[in-house]
Write an enzyme that holds these catalytic residues in place. Structure first.
Site, PDB file in Angstrom:
ATOM      1  N   GLU A 135      57.753 -41.411  45.485  1.00  0.00           N
ATOM      2  CA  GLU A 135      56.864 -40.467  44.807  1.00  0.00           C
ATOM      3  C   GLU A 135      56.794 -39.168  45.601  1.00  0.00           C
ATOM      4  OE1 GLU A 135      53.884 -42.763  42.141  1.00  0.00           O
ATOM      5  OE2 GLU A 135      53.025 -42.580  44.129  1.00  0.00           O
ATOM      6  N   LYS A 164      44.227 -45.103  39.418  1.00  0.00           N
ATOM      7  CA  LYS A 164      43.493 -44.322  40.431  1.00  0.00           C
ATOM      8  C   LYS A 164      41.983 -44.501  40.232  1.00  0.00           C
ATOM      9  CE  LYS A 164      47.425 -41.282  40.882  1.00  0.00           C
ATOM     10  NZ  LYS A 164      47.962 -39.969  41.221  1.00  0.00           N
ATOM     11  N   SER A 219      54.426 -37.514  37.827  1.00  0.00           N
ATOM     12  CA  SER A 219      54.444 -36.880  36.505  1.00  0.00           C
ATOM     13  C   SER A 219      55.439 -37.517  35.531  1.00  0.00           C
ATOM     14  CB  SER A 219      54.694 -35.372  36.633  1.00  0.00           C
ATOM     15  OG  SER A 219      53.656 -34.771  37.399  1.00  0.00           O
ATOM     16  N   HIS A 243      50.010 -45.381  49.176  1.00  0.00           N
ATOM     17  CA  HIS A 243      50.086 -44.260  48.237  1.00  0.00           C
ATOM     18  C   HIS A 243      49.825 -42.957  48.996  1.00  0.00           C
ATOM     19  CE1 HIS A 243      49.165 -41.526  44.973  1.00  0.00           C
ATOM     20  NE2 HIS A 243      49.822 -42.354  44.184  1.00  0.00           N
ATOM     21  N   GLU A 276      48.133 -40.457  48.348  1.00  0.00           N
ATOM     22  CA  GLU A 276      46.719 -40.032  48.389  1.00  0.00           C
ATOM     23  C   GLU A 276      45.981 -40.766  49.503  1.00  0.00           C
ATOM     24  OE1 GLU A 276      45.971 -40.722  44.244  1.00  0.00           O
ATOM     25  OE2 GLU A 276      47.263 -39.021  43.749  1.00  0.00           O
ATOM     26  N   GLY A 307      50.803 -35.706  39.793  1.00  0.00           N
ATOM     27  CA  GLY A 307      49.675 -35.082  39.109  1.00  0.00           C
ATOM     28  C   GLY A 307      49.852 -33.596  38.862  1.00  0.00           C
ATOM     29  N   ASN A 348      49.133 -46.759  37.619  1.00  0.00           N
ATOM     30  CA  ASN A 348      48.162 -46.581  38.697  1.00  0.00           C
ATOM     31  C   ASN A 348      47.000 -45.789  38.112  1.00  0.00           C
ATOM     32  OD1 ASN A 348      46.715 -45.885  40.955  1.00  0.00           O
ATOM     33  ND2 ASN A 348      48.309 -44.557  41.840  1.00  0.00           N
TER      34      ASN A 348
HETATM   35  P1  PGA Z   1      51.116 -39.002  38.223  1.00  0.00           P
HETATM   36  O1  PGA Z   1      50.769 -39.970  39.472  1.00  0.00           O
HETATM   37  O2  PGA Z   1      51.938 -39.827  37.272  1.00  0.00           O
HETATM   38  O3  PGA Z   1      49.779 -38.619  37.666  1.00  0.00           O
HETATM   39  O4  PGA Z   1      51.884 -37.855  38.775  1.00  0.00           O
HETATM   40  C1  PGA Z   1      51.709 -40.882  39.989  1.00  0.00           C
HETATM   41  C2  PGA Z   1      51.121 -41.616  41.154  1.00  0.00           C
HETATM   42  O5  PGA Z   1      50.391 -41.019  41.949  1.00  0.00           O
HETATM   43  O6  PGA Z   1      51.358 -42.833  41.315  1.00  0.00           O
END
Ligand code: PGA
Length: 258
Positions: free
Chosen positions: A169, A13, A215, A97, A99, A175, A11
């Site tokens: 997640e 982003k 992560s 997601h 976010e 992140g 992803n």
């Molecule tokens: P990350 O993000 O690997 O940077 O923690 C995962 C995601 O949001 O899909």
């Protein structure tokens, strides 16, 4: 050995220009070639989907959008539709997601409509679910996550939902560099599969891939992917460089071959 083919999805982003997206996609495609024992998907920003689709032509790497609207077309300024995603060559679409849920008002009801809409266009939904730190600390993880899973699949039967991918997640792990312990991830994944079995039947739930995200990096991918119900990874930060993403793909291959 599991019969579920592992899936490693990146992803990206809100990162990468068209040229940067194509360079990253071509490095990944060079590694994956005609296909590996695990599936690989990349998720560029919307403005790069068309160019990355060209870059990936002839490779086994799938292409994912990061979001969609549920309507095919109409007066929805700024939106993309499943029709357009399919038209540009998307095989997958990330839906719900955290976010988007946190910053853009995405609701369970919207997630459900998007899941149905992409499935109608033969685009695979990667449905994200996960609890906040506050919810985890209040002991509500399973209530939240299983509620999101139930809402996302409501009104659709096992046949329609055959391609479904779920991504667990935990929001506190995204992140942050803080990964869920492999056994904690496994507990939630097992509970998700159990709820899917109750909702639509065990043979269907046994076939559904449940990815872990939050992560994931080369140093923890093998441990997470060694868990019986962790069928792959949705990778954010570490998917932005081939040097980090390729070792995670290789961990997916090891899971497939174990
Ligand atoms: P990350 O993000 O690997 O940077 O923690 C995962 C995601 O949001 O899909």
């Amino acid at each position: 050995m599991t019969s579920r083919t592992p899936l490693i999805a990146g992803n990206w982003k809100l990162h990468n220009t068209v040229a940067e997206s194509q360079a990253l996609a071509s490095a990944i495609a060079a590694h994956v070639g005609n296909g590996l024992a695990c599936e690989v998907v990349v998720g560029p920003v919307a403005t790069s989907l068309s160019a990355v689709s060209q870059t990936l032509r002839g490779s086994a790497v799938g292409l994912s959008a990061q979001n969609t609207h549920w309507e095919d077309s109409g007066a929805f300024t700024g939106e993309l539709s499943p029709t357009l995603l399919a038209d540009v060559g998307c095989s997958h679409c990330i839906i719900g997601h955290s976010e988007r849920r946190q910053y853009f008002g995405e609701t369970d009801a919207g997630v459900r409509k998007k899941v149905a809409a992409v499935l109608a266009h033969k685009v695979v939904p990667i449905v994200c679910v996960g609890e906040s730190l506050e919810q985890r600390e209040a002991g509500k993880t399973l209530d939240v996550v299983l509620g999101q899973v139930e809402a996302a699949t409501e009104g659709l039967d096992a046949v329609a939902l055959a391609p479904l991918v779920v991504a667990y997640e935990p929001i506190w792990a995204i992140g942050t560099g803080r990964t869920a312990k492999a056994e904690d991830a496994q507990d939630v994944h097992r509970a998700i599969r159990g709820r899917l079995a109750e909702l639509k039947g065990e043979s269907w739930s046994d076939s559904i891939r449940i990815l872990y995200g939050g992560s994931v990096k080369p140093s923890n991918a093998d441990e997470l992917l060694a868990e019986p119900d962790v069928d792959g990874a949705l990778v954010g930060g570490a998917s932005l460089s081939a040097d980090n993403f390729i070792p995670i793909i290789d961990a997916g291959v090891r899971r497939a071959e174990s």
